[in-house]
Design a protein around this motif. Structure first.
Motif, PDB file in Angstrom:
ATOM      1  N   UNK A 117      -9.162   1.352  -3.211  1.00 54.17           N
ATOM      2  CA  UNK A 117      -8.361   2.163  -2.279  1.00 54.17           C
ATOM      3  C   UNK A 117      -9.101   3.454  -1.958  1.00 54.17           C
ATOM      4  N   UNK A 118      -9.668   4.092  -2.968  1.00 52.10           N
ATOM      5  CA  UNK A 118     -10.420   5.331  -2.754  1.00 52.10           C
ATOM      6  C   UNK A 118     -11.636   5.091  -1.861  1.00 52.10           C
ATOM      7  N   UNK A 142      -5.155  -3.190   4.178  1.00 51.70           N
ATOM      8  CA  UNK A 142      -5.805  -3.573   2.920  1.00 51.70           C
ATOM      9  C   UNK A 142      -5.472  -2.556   1.828  1.00 51.70           C
ATOM     10  N   UNK A 143      -5.518  -1.270   2.170  1.00 48.31           N
ATOM     11  CA  UNK A 143      -5.182  -0.227   1.185  1.00 48.31           C
ATOM     12  C   UNK A 143      -3.748  -0.360   0.683  1.00 48.31           C
ATOM     13  N   UNK A 144      -2.823  -0.578   1.597  1.00 49.99           N
ATOM     14  CA  UNK A 144      -1.420  -0.755   1.196  1.00 49.99           C
ATOM     15  C   UNK A 144      -1.274  -1.974   0.287  1.00 49.99           C
ATOM     16  N   UNK A 145      -1.942  -3.059   0.640  1.00 50.63           N
ATOM     17  CA  UNK A 145      -1.874  -4.273  -0.177  1.00 50.63           C
ATOM     18  C   UNK A 145      -2.465  -4.036  -1.570  1.00 50.63           C
ATOM     19  N   UNK A 146      -3.602  -3.362  -1.627  1.00 49.58           N
ATOM     20  CA  UNK A 146      -4.233  -3.077  -2.916  1.00 49.58           C
ATOM     21  C   UNK A 146      -3.370  -2.147  -3.768  1.00 49.58           C
ATOM     22  N   UNK A 170       2.192   8.634  -5.921  1.00 47.53           N
ATOM     23  CA  UNK A 170       2.163   7.245  -5.457  1.00 47.53           C
ATOM     24  C   UNK A 170       2.968   7.093  -4.181  1.00 47.53           C
ATOM     25  N   UNK A 171       4.170   7.649  -4.182  1.00 42.47           N
ATOM     26  CA  UNK A 171       5.044   7.506  -3.018  1.00 42.47           C
ATOM     27  C   UNK A 171       4.488   8.236  -1.799  1.00 42.47           C
ATOM     28  N   UNK A 177      -0.173   6.239   4.057  1.00 44.18           N
ATOM     29  CA  UNK A 177      -0.832   5.059   4.624  1.00 44.18           C
ATOM     30  C   UNK A 177       0.033   4.394   5.688  1.00 44.18           C
ATOM     31  N   UNK A 178       1.333   4.387   5.492  1.00 48.54           N
ATOM     32  CA  UNK A 178       2.221   3.831   6.520  1.00 48.54           C
ATOM     33  C   UNK A 178       2.134   4.669   7.802  1.00 48.54           C
ATOM     34  N   UNK A 179       2.112   5.996   7.666  1.00 45.62           N
ATOM     35  CA  UNK A 179       1.974   6.860   8.842  1.00 45.62           C
ATOM     36  C   UNK A 179       0.625   6.646   9.536  1.00 45.62           C
ATOM     37  N   UNK A 180      -0.428   6.474   8.761  1.00 47.97           N
ATOM     38  CA  UNK A 180      -1.747   6.188   9.347  1.00 47.97           C
ATOM     39  C   UNK A 180      -1.683   4.894  10.148  1.00 47.97           C
ATOM     40  N   UNK A 181      -1.038   3.877   9.596  1.00 50.13           N
ATOM     41  CA  UNK A 181      -0.913   2.605  10.304  1.00 50.13           C
ATOM     42  C   UNK A 181      -0.110   2.779  11.599  1.00 50.13           C
ATOM     43  N   UNK A 182       0.987   3.512  11.547  1.00 45.25           N
ATOM     44  CA  UNK A 182       1.837   3.697  12.729  1.00 45.25           C
ATOM     45  C   UNK A 182       1.079   4.441  13.825  1.00 45.25           C
ATOM     46  N   UNK A 183       0.378   5.505  13.442  1.00 50.60           N
ATOM     47  CA  UNK A 183      -0.354   6.284  14.450  1.00 50.60           C
ATOM     48  C   UNK A 183      -1.519   5.479  15.016  1.00 50.60           C
TER      49      UNK A 183
END
Length: 194
Positions: A117-118, A142-146, A170-171, A177-183
């Protein structure tokens, strides 16, 4: 603010979020069951007797001190076993070194997932300056899955026994990562960048 700038900012912000408390490696039960020396044992050893005679008031005061010491020890042990994302990786992967015993350790692979992830986050930051939004979107998934898979594997390895061991970092990383995906999806949908 341009969406691409927001995306780069969120990716860069991930590295700051990695400093937040991420995971506590010991559960409450294992911390409480760790051996401690009580003040009653110390007094008994000092007198070299099997029986120590003390007044009720002294006993109550001693019992109160022992309870306070236990609580203080519990809080210190919780603090010592709580790690940031970086601290978790450093304390487990680099301090012990990698050898054949490490590869057979059941916690190695979940921690290797966190290391991935890093590394993928570093790649995401670099790729964001080349405006490769589709690549960022894929790396985020991939990061979210990992992140999820590694945490579930730590649960099955009995490192995580309760949800209170997963800390705020963690949260925040997960939400980031969810915000990165949305943007990145919004940028790609608007066809601003490919």
């Amino acid at each position: 603010m341009k969406p691409i700038f927001s995306l780069r900012t969120l990716i860069a912000f991930s590295f700051a979020l990695f400093f937040l408390p991420f995971l506590r490696t010991c559960s409450d039960e294992s911390i409480r069951s760790s051996p401690k020396i009580s003040k009653v044992e110390i007094i008994a050893d000092a007198n070299n007797n099997d029986t120590v005679l003390i007044s009720k008031k002294a006993f109550d005061n001693l019992e109160k001190e022992i309870t306070t010491d236990k609580q203080k020890h519990f809080e210190e042990a919780k603090k010592d076993s709580t790690h940031s994302f970086y601290g978790l990786l450093i304390s487990t992967l680099w301090e012990e070194g990698v050898d054949l015993d490490t590869l057979t350790d059941e916690t190695f692979y979940p921690l290797f997932g966190f290391l991935s992830v890093l590394i993928l986050t570093i790649i995401m930051l670099i790729v964001s300056f080349f405006n490769r939004i589709k690549t960022i979107k894929i790396l985020t998934v991939i990061n979210l899955s990992l992140l999820i898979t590694s945490t579930i594997l730590l649960y099955f390895c009995d490192v995580i026994k309760s949800m209170n061991q997963i800390k705020v970092g963690f949260y925040f990383i997960f939400i980031n990562f969810i915000l990165i995906y949305i943007i990145s999806r919004k940028i790609q949908k608007d066809n601003q960048l490919v």
